[in-house]
Design an enzyme around this catalytic site. Sequence first.
Site, short mmCIF file in Angstrom:
data_model
loop_
_atom_site.label_atom_id
_atom_site.label_comp_id
_atom_site.label_asym_id
_atom_site.label_seq_id
_atom_site.Cartn_x
_atom_site.Cartn_y
_atom_site.Cartn_z
N ASP A 42 -8.53 -5.90 3.53
CA ASP A 42 -9.36 -4.82 2.97
C ASP A 42 -8.50 -3.60 2.65
O ASP A 42 -8.99 -2.61 2.10
CB ASP A 42 -10.55 -4.48 3.89
CG ASP A 42 -10.10 -3.97 5.25
OD1 ASP A 42 -8.88 -4.01 5.55
OD2 ASP A 42 -10.97 -3.53 6.03
N ASP A 81 -10.44 -10.76 4.53
CA ASP A 81 -10.79 -9.72 5.50
C ASP A 81 -12.27 -9.36 5.38
O ASP A 81 -12.73 -8.96 4.30
CB ASP A 81 -9.95 -8.47 5.16
CG ASP A 81 -9.42 -7.78 6.39
OD1 ASP A 81 -9.78 -8.19 7.51
OD2 ASP A 81 -8.61 -6.85 6.22
N GLU A 112 -12.21 -7.26 12.40
CA GLU A 112 -11.60 -6.22 13.24
C GLU A 112 -12.39 -5.94 14.51
O GLU A 112 -13.61 -5.74 14.45
CB GLU A 112 -11.49 -4.90 12.44
CG GLU A 112 -10.40 -4.93 11.41
CD GLU A 112 -10.18 -3.56 10.75
OE1 GLU A 112 -10.68 -2.53 11.26
OE2 GLU A 112 -9.48 -3.54 9.72
N GLU A 179 -2.13 -4.81 15.64
CA GLU A 179 -1.62 -3.76 14.74
C GLU A 179 -1.30 -2.50 15.54
O GLU A 179 -2.15 -1.98 16.29
CB GLU A 179 -2.67 -3.45 13.65
CG GLU A 179 -2.20 -2.34 12.71
CD GLU A 179 -3.00 -2.24 11.42
OE1 GLU A 179 -3.88 -3.09 11.17
OE2 GLU A 179 -2.72 -1.30 10.64
#
Length: 263
Positions: A42, A81, A112, A179
Amino acid sequence: MNVLDFQAFKKRAEKIVMLTCYDYTSARIVQDSDVDAILVGDSAAMVMHGHDTTIPADVGMMCRHIESVARGAPHKFIVGDMPFLSFRQSLPDTVRAVGRMMKAGAHAVKLEGFDGNGEAISHIVKSGVPVMGHLGLTPQSVNQLGGYRVQGRSNGAAERLRQDALACEQAGCFSLVLECVPDQLAADITDSLSIPTIGIGAGSHTDGQVLVMQDMLGLSTDFKPKFVRRYLDGRQLWQEAFNAYCGDVKSGSFPAAEESYGQ
Ligand code: KIV
């Protein structure tokens, strides 16, 4: 590459190389490269559409990019994503969004965060769709995180990340993006999981790495996070090419006779 290969790579300690990609022309080049798998991230909202965050991405935007990439790289494993809030409304809405992304050409989806998403992850996996988790800096939560900053620095935050990573594996994720987390924490999480971790700003001990294509090609030069390595000065090269073209047109040397149609 298929979903089982991710596990096999980890078993034989071979690093997994992922790269983001959003369009057909770039995908054709990735198709002929050694890159193992593509993430249609994204981050498209930022690097392709010029937004400040990934929040404006929606399922329609992601599907257009996934379709283009799937046409350009038909033999690569493609992860799509799940955009902002697309998996936070209801299970039926989540399944509809996942269905659109898979029909657009993804082989798996990435989602996420774990907190509050466990049921959605299990449900997607049980519906036959591989899920890649994503922990640490989760850009869709930038407003809650107070900016793009390294996560898991305090003992409490590190422990929560460890638990969420295990929970992602237990919920059925086939791999996990980490991340912007300290390298030792990423190493501990990597060693504690049987699924592979894919790092971005998470040090060298993760089972694989992912970078945003425009960052590693030196095309996005507004900011350079510490973890980005530039393999090309793309911006400079593109600008030189544009200026050479301008010079040739202005001087009349383009088009030449061999670039023109005769009678
Ligand atoms: O959207 C994206 O490109 C990502 C990567 C940075 C992991 O989520």
